[in-house]
Design a protein around this motif. Sequence first.
Motif, mmCIF file in Angstrom:
data_model
loop_
_atom_site.group_PDB
_atom_site.id
_atom_site.type_symbol
_atom_site.label_atom_id
_atom_site.label_comp_id
_atom_site.label_asym_id
_atom_site.label_seq_id
_atom_site.Cartn_x
_atom_site.Cartn_y
_atom_site.Cartn_z
ATOM 1 N N ALA A 113 -11.896 40.575 6.174
ATOM 2 C CA ALA A 113 -12.636 39.314 6.221
ATOM 3 C C ALA A 113 -12.310 38.441 5.009
ATOM 4 C CB ALA A 113 -14.136 39.587 6.287
ATOM 5 N N LYS A 114 -11.916 39.083 3.896
ATOM 6 C CA LYS A 114 -11.565 38.311 2.706
ATOM 7 C C LYS A 114 -10.310 37.470 2.923
ATOM 8 C CE LYS A 114 -13.443 41.685 -0.616
ATOM 9 N NZ LYS A 114 -13.132 42.506 -1.819
ATOM 10 N N LEU A 115 -9.522 37.835 3.936
ATOM 11 C CA LEU A 115 -8.257 37.154 4.180
ATOM 12 C C LEU A 115 -8.356 36.062 5.241
ATOM 13 C CD1 LEU A 115 -5.949 40.308 4.166
ATOM 14 C CD2 LEU A 115 -6.113 38.581 2.368
ATOM 15 N N LYS A 116 -9.554 35.836 5.766
ATOM 16 C CA LYS A 116 -9.689 34.864 6.862
ATOM 17 C C LYS A 116 -9.312 33.447 6.433
ATOM 18 C CE LYS A 116 -12.577 37.047 10.271
ATOM 19 N NZ LYS A 116 -13.635 36.842 11.256
ATOM 20 N N ASP A 117 -9.477 33.157 5.136
ATOM 21 C CA ASP A 117 -9.087 31.824 4.652
ATOM 22 C C ASP A 117 -7.573 31.685 4.547
ATOM 23 O OD1 ASP A 117 -11.715 31.030 4.469
ATOM 24 O OD2 ASP A 117 -11.909 31.550 2.350
ATOM 25 N N ASN A 141 13.054 30.844 1.860
ATOM 26 C CA ASN A 141 11.761 30.577 2.493
ATOM 27 C C ASN A 141 10.954 31.861 2.653
ATOM 28 O OD1 ASN A 141 9.780 29.007 3.910
ATOM 29 N ND2 ASN A 141 10.612 29.797 5.837
ATOM 30 N N TYR A 142 11.636 32.936 3.057
ATOM 31 C CA TYR A 142 10.959 34.227 3.237
ATOM 32 C C TYR A 142 10.394 34.728 1.907
ATOM 33 C CZ TYR A 142 10.116 39.094 4.450
ATOM 34 O OH TYR A 142 9.516 40.324 4.641
ATOM 35 N N ILE A 143 11.198 34.670 0.863
ATOM 36 C CA ILE A 143 10.746 35.146 -0.449
ATOM 37 C C ILE A 143 9.582 34.300 -0.955
ATOM 38 C CG2 ILE A 143 11.438 35.302 -2.877
ATOM 39 C CD1 ILE A 143 14.208 36.216 -1.841
ATOM 40 N N GLU A 144 9.664 32.987 -0.745
ATOM 41 C CA GLU A 144 8.574 32.103 -1.182
ATOM 42 C C GLU A 144 7.255 32.499 -0.525
ATOM 43 O OE1 GLU A 144 7.443 27.336 -1.360
ATOM 44 O OE2 GLU A 144 9.235 28.004 -0.299
ATOM 45 N N GLN A 145 7.295 32.722 0.790
ATOM 46 C CA GLN A 145 6.064 33.047 1.496
ATOM 47 C C GLN A 145 5.570 34.461 1.167
ATOM 48 O OE1 GLN A 145 5.579 31.532 5.571
ATOM 49 N NE2 GLN A 145 7.662 30.715 5.411
ATOM 50 N N MET A 146 6.500 35.419 1.016
ATOM 51 C CA MET A 146 6.087 36.778 0.679
ATOM 52 C C MET A 146 5.503 36.850 -0.725
ATOM 53 S SD MET A 146 6.192 39.005 3.062
ATOM 54 C CE MET A 146 6.033 40.468 2.048
ATOM 55 N N CYS A 147 6.006 36.031 -1.648
ATOM 56 C CA CYS A 147 5.418 35.992 -2.981
ATOM 57 C C CYS A 147 3.981 35.475 -2.916
ATOM 58 C CB CYS A 147 6.259 35.118 -3.919
ATOM 59 S SG CYS A 147 7.767 35.926 -4.480
ATOM 60 N N ASN A 148 3.747 34.489 -2.052
ATOM 61 C CA ASN A 148 2.371 34.027 -1.839
ATOM 62 C C ASN A 148 1.498 35.144 -1.283
ATOM 63 O OD1 ASN A 148 2.234 31.319 -2.725
ATOM 64 N ND2 ASN A 148 3.313 30.614 -0.909
ATOM 65 N N ILE A 149 2.037 35.883 -0.335
ATOM 66 C CA ILE A 149 1.285 36.979 0.284
ATOM 67 C C ILE A 149 0.932 38.038 -0.756
ATOM 68 C CG2 ILE A 149 1.572 38.956 1.852
ATOM 69 C CD1 ILE A 149 3.095 36.924 3.718
ATOM 70 N N LEU A 150 1.901 38.442 -1.565
ATOM 71 C CA LEU A 150 1.645 39.447 -2.598
ATOM 72 C C LEU A 150 0.646 38.936 -3.627
ATOM 73 C CD1 LEU A 150 5.263 40.807 -3.171
ATOM 74 C CD2 LEU A 150 3.361 42.027 -2.084
ATOM 75 N N ASN A 151 0.754 37.658 -3.955
ATOM 76 C CA ASN A 151 -0.156 37.084 -4.950
ATOM 77 C C ASN A 151 -1.582 36.992 -4.411
ATOM 78 O OD1 ASN A 151 -0.325 36.036 -7.645
ATOM 79 N ND2 ASN A 151 -0.733 34.031 -6.758
ATOM 80 N N ILE A 152 -1.713 36.651 -3.131
ATOM 81 C CA ILE A 152 -3.047 36.607 -2.507
ATOM 82 C C ILE A 152 -3.677 37.994 -2.527
ATOM 83 C CG2 ILE A 152 -4.265 36.281 -0.314
ATOM 84 C CD1 ILE A 152 -2.107 34.075 0.292
ATOM 85 N N LEU A 153 -2.925 38.998 -2.097
ATOM 86 C CA LEU A 153 -3.450 40.367 -2.086
ATOM 87 C C LEU A 153 -3.851 40.806 -3.484
ATOM 88 C CD1 LEU A 153 -0.894 42.008 0.374
ATOM 89 C CD2 LEU A 153 -3.321 41.623 0.817
ATOM 90 N N SER A 154 -2.990 40.513 -4.468
ATOM 91 C CA SER A 154 -3.292 40.913 -5.845
ATOM 92 C C SER A 154 -4.531 40.202 -6.370
ATOM 93 C CB SER A 154 -2.084 40.610 -6.744
ATOM 94 O OG SER A 154 -2.368 40.898 -8.085
ATOM 95 N N PHE A 193 -1.760 35.941 7.261
ATOM 96 C CA PHE A 193 -2.205 37.247 7.728
ATOM 97 C C PHE A 193 -2.827 37.134 9.123
ATOM 98 C CE2 PHE A 193 -2.630 37.132 3.111
ATOM 99 C CZ PHE A 193 -2.000 38.310 2.716
ATOM 100 N N SER A 194 -2.527 38.124 9.974
ATOM 101 C CA SER A 194 -3.317 38.230 11.191
ATOM 102 C C SER A 194 -4.684 38.763 10.780
ATOM 103 C CB SER A 194 -2.655 39.183 12.184
ATOM 104 O OG SER A 194 -2.622 40.490 11.676
ATOM 105 N N THR A 195 -5.728 38.308 11.426
ATOM 106 C CA THR A 195 -7.081 38.676 10.992
ATOM 107 C C THR A 195 -7.820 39.422 12.097
ATOM 108 O OG1 THR A 195 -7.839 36.485 11.702
ATOM 109 C CG2 THR A 195 -7.272 36.771 9.369
ATOM 110 N N PHE A 196 -8.751 40.286 11.654
ATOM 111 C CA PHE A 196 -9.583 41.024 12.604
ATOM 112 C C PHE A 196 -10.581 40.083 13.270
ATOM 113 C CE2 PHE A 196 -9.368 45.270 10.135
ATOM 114 C CZ PHE A 196 -8.187 45.571 10.781
#
Length: 843
Positions: free
Chosen positions: A81-85, A139-152, A90-93
């Motif tokens: 639920a923290k990832l819904k924003d 583009n892939y690296i840019e978006q994955m860095c965002n993903i890792l940063n969000i999770l962290s 992310f796919s969300t539950f």
Amino acid sequence: MTVQRIQISDEMKELLKSRKIVPREITVDGMVVCPLKYIDSGNKGVVWKGLNEDDRDVAIKFTIIEDYMDKSYKKERQLAAKLKDYSNYFSTFDRASIIKLDFPDGPKKFVCFVESWVNGQTLAKYVAQQEVLPSFIVNYIEQMCNILNILSTLHLAHDDLHDNNVMIADPLPGLISGGQPDEETLVRVIDMGSLKEIKDQKKDKKDFELFIEQVIFLYNALHRKQPKNIRELRFLESIKPLIFSMMEDPTIALRNPADVQKSFMLAWERAQTPDESSLPVKLGDPFDYIAAEHIYNDRLLIKLFAESCPWLKKVSGPDPILLTGPRGCGKSTVFRRLSLRALLNKEASDITNTEISGFYLSCSADLRNRFAWVSTQELAEQYRREIIHYFNLLLCREIAFTLYEVSKREDRIILFGFGTSEEDELYSFIMGKIGATEIEQSRLLGVSKMEHAVDIIDLHLDKTYTSLISNKNLEVTTGEAFIDDISRLLVKRIEFFHERRPTFLIDDFSIHRIPEEVQKILNLVIWGRQGTHVFKISSEKYGTERGDAIGAVSDPTREMREIDAGQVFLDLSDKGNMKLSYEFAKELLAKRLELAGYEGTPEEIIGKSTYVEGSLGKALRTRYSTKKRVNDLYYGLETIADTCSGDISVLLEVYRRIFAEGKISKSTKTQISPNIQHKAIKTVSRHRLNLIKSYPIYGSKMFDIVSAFGTMSRNILQYGEYVRAEDPYQTTRIEVDQIPGKTADELDAELSQLYRELIRRSIFIEMEPGSSMHGNILTLRWQLRRIFCPTFGTSLTKNVAIKWDPDGFKDFLLRPVEACEKEQRKWKVLDMPLFDTQQNEED
């Protein structure tokens, strides 16, 4: 005892693919969903595509309930639920609950998850079916860095981020960009069933390690593409050192995702420009290229290099040395700065004043992936000739390339004594020694002999590596005396080398880069005592094998003196030379501000550290005694310099965080407030401390050791007596009286390895042994890495040390909390438990 892995049986998996088992409607947590089509299966369950009550596509995952005997699916839903924003990433539950399905042998329970559906392909399928372009990789690296940063940022870990759980989503219909339909692909992470808090990760490979594997996967996909245009070739060449840097320090993707993102974007931009030599040397941001491997050319490196580096003079002399120190201490930067190729970018006077002629070789970039498979002495001996030949070719290539650069200069004869006759003789020597054929020696018009030599050496490097991986031996190889022979020729025929001996700068010659068996072979070349040339080596602590393949063992005091960058930096404080460390820290920032076009200076933006009490330690004690908040004491150039234990990357990380928190622009010329600086320094300190837990094998144990010692240091500062009036005890050092080497030798294999890891990871800095007051023995001295100190709220300097005998030190490694609680009682700190570092939060 091996723990059996929980997974779904093949029989049950087949049944769950069937409409006979999966009904047309299922109620999950009060919502009706309709499974329409089986999609895929994994170790824990199967996935169907379906519709929810709003006729929107959803992914319906049936997971065996046995996987949730020791955890709650509701917890996973709460975390998701923290990832819904962040639904773009992310796919969300939508729903999750326990359901029953009817099987031939009776009803069975499953945990059913309903996630948003992502149209597209997994990364693995996309690469298999689509042409991978540099723009896609960036583009892939840019978006994955965002993903890792969000999770962290949310303290989460996906914990299963392999390339089948990363989707390349189709562009959303209806969007336009630049007046055209938007065709940009989006990266979406799916299968959130493994989502956890970072501290609860279970998988061997962390999210950031799997990300690095994906970057390598994409690099290889582009590398295989045929044909490649010139921009693609330049892009591959530009990102290669970035990838090696990430492989060397995987946590950088977690620690500094913005760095990774920006470095790959800059690599792509550089690939569009054919000639970098005509471009002005500048930075887009003062904190670009923190890692030396990211600095793409020697012109920029020379501009960035702080000549006040405290260990530069010790390293740049004519003697062989072994340079060690914390990761990020600038070993690679110093070695590259000493190379003749880099020196060509300085004034002629700087070139003539050098004491050596340096030729730089990066083991992580040029050797690591070539010899990693040589894991036994038998293999090393079988390919001994080829291993030495490959090493010789790499060094020869650097000589040829450097002299090719020299040959383009107008002062090639006046300054270097390198005319066409010298070039002809060196070219003939190289071609003869490597066994170049007549056809290989045929040159194109307009190509100089040294330029052609580089191409032919590259060809022979490929031949040598091909023979190695094909289990074949070469007919012609260069021997152990090749470097001696070519150095002798350089010294004899080229005037510049008469007084400046060829010096081979072997960077990161560490066992985790170059296997021990290979090091023993190469030591036959490296450790020989010759008057014609010198080897200088950098390595992590305990990273070099001193023996060789014929059974000889080097005498490190004779062949090579060790210089530990951490020791050198900390010795400045011990010997009252703090001004040198402050000047270095200031110059390091000043050069970057100038290259980025900033108007403010370090003195204007950061300012000096001023304490009315006289020092940081006294100021901390006063705040603790008066029970006032400690939120503005870690600040200023002097204190920032004191957070450094030789690890230059830490200084830059602290500066960058301060600039970000202070919202500094190019026109800023006012000082950032002490409380903002304090907060930034504490943030970096905590982050660095928490990274220890991610280190394999001993991470948790080392974290406990540091936490216990750091907290004890804080307790002694806060509650202990005074050394003298208003001067509290400040301790960040351990001293152990010992017979040289005995402390480590007495430990069992497990503790001995832990001992070495604490030093190898630079959690503690191993100082030079000191003299003991207890007789004719030496004292082992360990210094806590100073960047950890702000987390504990303790001083960055020391006026006393924690003194243990070998048994007490061993007890500290085995039971750190008990050992430190016992020790603090000696300092009149009674009944003060070692608290959790997270609860001591002043800001």
